[in-house]
Enzyme design. Sequence first.
Site, PDB file in Angstrom:
ATOM      1  CE1 TYR A  60      -4.212   1.292  -0.205  1.00 43.39           C
ATOM      2  CE2 TYR A  60      -3.644   2.588   1.740  1.00 43.39           C
ATOM      3  CZ  TYR A  60      -4.496   2.309   0.685  1.00 43.39           C
ATOM      4  OH  TYR A  60      -5.629   3.068   0.521  1.00 43.39           O
ATOM      5  CE  LYS A  73      -7.044   5.992   1.243  1.00 42.04           C
ATOM      6  NZ  LYS A  73      -7.974   6.915   0.582  1.00 42.04           N
TER       7      LYS A  73
HETATM    8  N1  LIG Z   1     -11.124  -0.178  -3.470  1.00 40.57           N
HETATM    9  C1  LIG Z   1     -10.712  -0.430  -2.264  1.00 40.57           C
HETATM   10  O1  LIG Z   1     -10.370  -1.552  -1.936  1.00 40.57           O
HETATM   11  C2  LIG Z   1     -10.655   0.673  -1.234  1.00 40.57           C
HETATM   12  C3  LIG Z   1     -10.536   0.319   0.121  1.00 40.57           C
HETATM   13  C4  LIG Z   1     -10.490   1.330   1.072  1.00 40.57           C
HETATM   14  C5  LIG Z   1     -10.551   2.662   0.677  1.00 40.57           C
HETATM   15  N2  LIG Z   1     -10.658   2.972  -0.648  1.00 40.57           N
HETATM   16  C6  LIG Z   1     -10.715   4.391  -1.015  1.00 40.57           C
HETATM   17  O2  LIG Z   1     -11.967   4.662  -1.606  1.00 40.57           O
HETATM   18  C7  LIG Z   1     -11.846   5.847  -2.392  1.00 40.57           C
HETATM   19  C8  LIG Z   1     -12.488   5.604  -3.746  1.00 40.57           C
HETATM   20  O3  LIG Z   1     -11.736   4.649  -4.471  1.00 40.57           O
HETATM   21  P1  LIG Z   1     -12.405   3.476  -5.307  1.00 40.57           P
HETATM   22  O4  LIG Z   1     -11.794   2.226  -4.804  1.00 40.57           O
HETATM   23  O5  LIG Z   1     -13.869   3.626  -5.353  1.00 40.57           O
HETATM   24  O6  LIG Z   1     -11.748   3.693  -6.758  1.00 40.57           O
HETATM   25  P2  LIG Z   1     -12.164   4.659  -7.963  1.00 40.57           P
HETATM   26  O7  LIG Z   1     -10.987   4.635  -8.885  1.00 40.57           O
HETATM   27  O8  LIG Z   1     -13.462   4.265  -8.502  1.00 40.57           O
HETATM   28  O9  LIG Z   1     -12.297   6.089  -7.275  1.00 40.57           O
HETATM   29  C9  LIG Z   1     -11.210   6.996  -7.123  1.00 40.57           C
HETATM   30  C10 LIG Z   1     -11.725   8.343  -7.569  1.00 40.57           C
HETATM   31  O10 LIG Z   1     -10.741   9.367  -7.355  1.00 40.57           O
HETATM   32  C11 LIG Z   1     -10.920  10.302  -8.412  1.00 40.57           C
HETATM   33  N3  LIG Z   1      -9.767  11.200  -8.552  1.00 40.57           N
HETATM   34  C12 LIG Z   1      -8.462  10.866  -8.718  1.00 40.57           C
HETATM   35  N4  LIG Z   1      -7.715  11.985  -8.856  1.00 40.57           N
HETATM   36  C13 LIG Z   1      -8.585  13.055  -8.780  1.00 40.57           C
HETATM   37  C14 LIG Z   1      -8.441  14.455  -8.866  1.00 40.57           C
HETATM   38  N5  LIG Z   1      -7.238  15.035  -9.068  1.00 40.57           N
HETATM   39  N6  LIG Z   1      -9.534  15.233  -8.746  1.00 40.57           N
HETATM   40  C15 LIG Z   1     -10.744  14.683  -8.554  1.00 40.57           C
HETATM   41  N7  LIG Z   1     -10.963  13.343  -8.474  1.00 40.57           N
HETATM   42  C16 LIG Z   1      -9.884  12.542  -8.583  1.00 40.57           C
HETATM   43  C17 LIG Z   1     -11.104   9.395  -9.644  1.00 40.57           C
HETATM   44  O11 LIG Z   1     -11.640  10.113 -10.731  1.00 40.57           O
HETATM   45  C18 LIG Z   1     -12.055   8.362  -9.080  1.00 40.57           C
HETATM   46  O12 LIG Z   1     -13.390   8.767  -9.272  1.00 40.57           O
HETATM   47  C19 LIG Z   1     -10.356   6.178  -2.438  1.00 40.57           C
HETATM   48  O13 LIG Z   1     -10.078   7.151  -1.458  1.00 40.57           O
HETATM   49  C20 LIG Z   1      -9.724   4.858  -2.056  1.00 40.57           C
HETATM   50  O14 LIG Z   1      -8.430   5.009  -1.500  1.00 40.57           O
HETATM   51  C21 LIG Z   1     -10.729   2.010  -1.609  1.00 40.57           C
END
Ligand SMILES: NC(=O)c1ccc[n+]([C@@H]2O[C@H](COP(=O)([O-])OP(=O)(O)OC[C@H]3O[C@@H](n4cnc5c(N)ncnc54)[C@H](O)[C@@H]3O)[C@@H](O)[C@H]2O)c1
Length: 280
Positions: A164, A171
């Site tokens: 990670y 985070k």
């Molecule tokens: N997928 C997992 O396993 C997981 C687990 C825990 C936390 N998360 C967190 O959940 C959140 C959403 O991620 P996800 O997994 O749904 O993936 P995702 O790729 O669908 O979402 C990430 C989003 O961030 C946006 N983004 C990136 N750079 C940007 C910028 N400069 N301006 C505006 N938007 C921007 C992207 O367009 C996208 O919509 C993130 O913070 C991720 O770290 C994900």
Amino acid sequence: MGLFDGKKGLILGVANDRSIAWAIAEEIMKQGGECGFTHLPDKPEDDKKKNHRRVAKCLEGWEKQAKFLVPLNVQSDENIAEVMQRAKEEFGKIDFLLHSIAYADLRDLQRDTVETSREGFQLAMDISAYSLIAVCNAAKDIMSERSSILTMTYFGGEKCVPGYNVMGICKAALDASMRYMAYDLGPRGVRVNALSAGPLKTLAGSAAKVNEMLPLYAAMAPLGRNITHEEAGRVGAFLLSDMSDGITAEILHLDAGYNAMGSPGRLLDRIKEAQTKSDG
Ligand SMILES: NC(=O)c1ccc[n+]([C@@H]2O[C@H](COP(=O)([O-])OP(=O)(O)OC[C@H]3O[C@@H](n4cnc5c(N)ncnc54)[C@H](O)[C@@H]3O)[C@@H](O)[C@H]2O)c1
């Protein structure tokens, strides 16, 4: 009667129908809420406008409740202000705001954390942690007196999760920012929380190697399985709703209990079994 009847808010961070933000937005809209959406701006040379198109496709069939879709790059204060202005024009005040945004250069995610580049660190921190502060500041005057902001975090900010890497550091900064935002906005009646999700297959998730994490979670977590997008949708909606009144500055773990484990648990039994078989 839906939990979000009469409620309005902003959903930042839908990239496609696998995004956690979409799971949460769908649940909110099912429960009667109205949402404004953003998408990552498309590059001028991208004739197909892929970012816009993917989010617009999610919104098909939700025309009554999905009130607008505008571009947002959280690296631009001007752009953040434009989104808030749009939300103000559409809704007046808003009752919920989801921040579900993270980014790191793949090269920085793939190298050992000790080798993280200065530019890569600054970029990842700006988009994945500072953006929560910038968004809260820009939104504070349109948040209603009983409202909720939610950000998405991961356990890699609390403990070392190899792979990670730099995102874990982001985070940790995001978690701390969430607590300080909760303090600053508390007197206005605005709650700020983080949902710490277990691995889910999404665009950002694949960059963070969730495929490797899924079997580990299924083997170690007390529930003996992974979480689902639908669960993320329901728990996210709960934290953005009045049902979670009184909860602020909190990290809620939606991870089938994985974070509570102090040993590999049943995974250790499996390792022992495999060892016995190979010895015998
Ligand atoms: N997928 C997992 O396993 C997981 C687990 C825990 C936390 N998360 C967190 O959940 C959140 C959403 O991620 P996800 O997994 O749904 O993936 P995702 O790729 O669908 O979402 C990430 C989003 O961030 C946006 N983004 C990136 N750079 C940007 C910028 N400069 N301006 C505006 N938007 C921007 C992207 O367009 C996208 O919509 C993130 O913070 C991720 O770290 C994900």
